[in-house]
Design a protein around this motif. Structure first.
Motif, short mmCIF file in Angstrom:
data_model
loop_
_atom_site.label_atom_id
_atom_site.label_comp_id
_atom_site.label_asym_id
_atom_site.label_seq_id
_atom_site.Cartn_x
_atom_site.Cartn_y
_atom_site.Cartn_z
N ARG A 147 -34.24 -19.62 8.40
CA ARG A 147 -33.58 -19.54 7.09
C ARG A 147 -32.06 -19.51 7.21
O ARG A 147 -31.35 -20.23 6.48
CB ARG A 147 -34.07 -18.29 6.35
N TYR A 148 -31.53 -18.68 8.10
CA TYR A 148 -30.08 -18.47 8.16
C TYR A 148 -29.40 -19.14 9.36
O TYR A 148 -28.18 -19.07 9.50
CB TYR A 148 -29.77 -16.97 8.19
N GLY A 149 -30.18 -19.78 10.23
CA GLY A 149 -29.60 -20.52 11.35
C GLY A 149 -29.77 -19.80 12.67
O GLY A 149 -29.80 -18.57 12.73
N ARG A 150 -29.90 -20.59 13.73
CA ARG A 150 -30.10 -20.03 15.07
C ARG A 150 -28.84 -19.30 15.56
O ARG A 150 -28.92 -18.24 16.18
CB ARG A 150 -30.44 -21.14 16.07
N ARG A 151 -27.68 -19.88 15.29
CA ARG A 151 -26.44 -19.35 15.86
C ARG A 151 -26.17 -17.92 15.38
O ARG A 151 -25.87 -17.03 16.18
CB ARG A 151 -25.28 -20.27 15.47
N ARG A 152 -26.29 -17.69 14.09
CA ARG A 152 -26.00 -16.37 13.54
C ARG A 152 -26.94 -15.31 14.10
O ARG A 152 -26.53 -14.22 14.47
CB ARG A 152 -26.11 -16.41 12.01
N LEU A 153 -28.23 -15.66 14.17
CA LEU A 153 -29.21 -14.68 14.66
C LEU A 153 -29.02 -14.37 16.13
O LEU A 153 -29.17 -13.21 16.56
CB LEU A 153 -30.62 -15.21 14.41
N LEU A 154 -28.67 -15.39 16.93
CA LEU A 154 -28.49 -15.13 18.36
C LEU A 154 -27.25 -14.27 18.60
O LEU A 154 -27.24 -13.42 19.50
CB LEU A 154 -28.38 -16.45 19.13
N LEU A 155 -26.22 -14.46 17.81
CA LEU A 155 -25.04 -13.61 17.92
C LEU A 155 -25.38 -12.15 17.59
O LEU A 155 -24.91 -11.22 18.25
CB LEU A 155 -23.93 -14.12 17.00
N ILE A 156 -26.19 -11.95 16.56
CA ILE A 156 -26.61 -10.59 16.20
C ILE A 156 -27.43 -9.97 17.34
O ILE A 156 -27.22 -8.82 17.72
CB ILE A 156 -27.43 -10.60 14.90
N GLY A 157 -28.37 -10.74 17.90
CA GLY A 157 -29.20 -10.23 18.97
C GLY A 157 -28.41 -9.87 20.22
O GLY A 157 -28.67 -8.84 20.85
N CYS A 158 -27.45 -10.70 20.56
CA CYS A 158 -26.63 -10.43 21.74
C CYS A 158 -25.78 -9.17 21.54
O CYS A 158 -25.64 -8.36 22.45
CB CYS A 158 -25.74 -11.64 22.03
N ALA A 159 -25.25 -8.99 20.33
CA ALA A 159 -24.46 -7.79 20.03
C ALA A 159 -25.32 -6.54 20.09
O ALA A 159 -24.89 -5.50 20.62
CB ALA A 159 -23.81 -7.94 18.65
N LEU A 160 -26.55 -6.61 19.57
CA LEU A 160 -27.46 -5.46 19.60
C LEU A 160 -27.78 -5.08 21.04
O LEU A 160 -27.79 -3.89 21.40
CB LEU A 160 -28.75 -5.82 18.85
N PHE A 161 -28.02 -6.07 21.88
CA PHE A 161 -28.32 -5.81 23.28
C PHE A 161 -27.13 -5.16 23.98
O PHE A 161 -27.29 -4.20 24.75
CB PHE A 161 -28.68 -7.12 23.98
#
Length: 406
Positions: A76-90
């Motif tokens: 829905r919101y794009g791969r790039r945005r979600l991967l940036l969120i996941g990397c920051a959470l990690f």
């Protein structure tokens, strides 16, 4: 000639591949580098030794628990945005480990760290498939997987050496800083694949986010026998390796009396064999169909598991067990990327959701299987480990038969 489905310059292609590889490397590193220190961790927190494999299994569970949502969100919101969120959470979870004061808090952070693995599986893998053409995508997943596999190959030994000068808390802090670097690379180089017109004229529009519709789509995937069998086979094929990662500190250090450095050295043949399998896949890929590659991979895979069973006849022989695991690992390296590709394209649904379901099913099998092997005594002797790990790995054969018949 343009080899990507989305227009990218050579610098950004390299940066994108490096960023995904670094993030994947770190998600494995966070698990494997700490394993030599787990006996010290439970001793510091005055906790039971059962938390040694539990910490690893919680990490795997963390990789599963949000994938059902991460995949549709990236559609829905794009791969790039979600991967940036996941990397920051990690990165934040890794850095926060420096402040833990109990085994419960440590385990919670392990669960959150594991969520980074979920972002890798549900977001970065579909992004690679959508940026590169089929043969290049399979080759990249195998070759980039080689780099990621340097983590379990080198991380236990590297962790053992670093622990001579650093504490386990400082190791986690270093992982947090490295994840911040991966985040910057993703920010600068990762393209968006959703809502972008590709070179082949196709357009992947954002998928509306409806939880009722998501549940229906997941149910439809569970009814797709080829998809279901390929996903379950992925989990069972990796189970002996996952069990070895979680239980090796107990088997080698606590029961065999090996040092942390010796423990790390015994990991090298197993994970080097996975890399050998990936390199063989790269050589065979241009001339063999994907099902044929799986058939070839089953030879070293099954022979290795049978040798693992035969190792039960010896008197707790570490060299024979490791040799059997190495043979099995060659077959695993040859088949893993191929089977993932078959599962991903067994359905016409959006690849973020499909990839999330692959990850949930395969990692759930690995996590539950690893916990069951530990519960049945797999961490108390090499013979029990060999029995249950080989049995778990051979469970992949019935679903694989279904995949190969389609």
């Amino acid at each position: 000639m343009q080899r990507t489905l989305i227009a990218l310059g050579p610098v950004k292609i390299i940066g994108f591949c490096l960023a995904i590889t670094l993030f994947e490397l770190l998600t494995y590193m966070a698990s494997d580098m700490i394993m030599p220190a787990m006996l010290s961790v439970v001793k510091e927190f005055e906790a039971d030794a059962r938390h040694v494999p539990n910490a690893f299994n919680l990490y795997l569970i963390g990789g599963v628990c949000l994938q059902w949502l991460i995949g549709p969100l990236s559609d829905r919101y794009g791969r790039r945005r979600l991967l940036l969120i996941g990397c920051a959470l990690f990165a934040l979870a890794s850095s926060a480990a420096i402040a833990t004061r109990s085994i419960e808090a440590f385990n919670v952070l392990r669960l959150i760290q594991g969520m980074g693995l979920g972002f890798v599986v549900a977001v970065s893998y579909p992004a690679l498939q959508e940026v590169f053409r089929e043969a290049d995508a399979v080759r990249l997943m195998a070759l980039l997987g080689n780099v990621a596999l340097l983590s379990p190959l080198l991380a236990p030994l590297l962790g053992s050496l670093l622990l001579e000068w650093l504490s386990w808390r400082q190791l986690f802090l270093g992982l947090g800083f490295a994840a911040a670097l991966a985040w910057l690379l993703l920010l600068m180089c990762m393209p968006e694949t959703i809502g972008v017109l590709r070179n082949d004229g196709k357009h992947l529009p954002p998928t509306p986010l409806s939880f009722r519709q998501i549940l229906r789509r997941y149910a439809a995937l569970l009814g797709n026998r080829t998809f279901l069998c390929a996903s379950l086979a992925l989990g069972f094929m990796s189970l002996p390796l996952i069990a070895w990662i979680g239980l090796a500190p107990l088997l080698l250090m606590q029961w065999q009396g090996l040092s942390a450095v010796e423990y790390g050295l015994w990991q090298i043949p197993v994970f080097a064999a996975v890399i050998v399998g990936n390199l063989l896949l790269d050589r065979l890929l241009p001339t063999h169909a994907l099902p044929r590659l799986i058939g070839l991979a089953l030879w070293p895979y099954c022979l290795g598991l049978l040798a693992l069973l035969c190792s039960m006849l010896t008197d707790e022989s570490v060299p024979m067990l490791v040799a059997a695991l190495a043979m099995y690992a060659v077959g695993l390296g040859m088949s893993n990327a191929v089977l993932y590709r078959i599962a991903l394209f067994a359905s016409e649904d959006s690849k973020g959701l499909v990839s999330a379901m692959i990850g949930m099913l395969s990692i759930a099998v690995m996590g539950a299987g690893g916990w069951l092997i530990a519960t049945l005594g797999g961490g108390t002797s090499l013979k029990l480990f060999s029995l249950w790990a080989a049995f778990g790995g051979l469970l992949c054969l019935p679903p694989l038969q279904r995949v190969l018949r389609t």
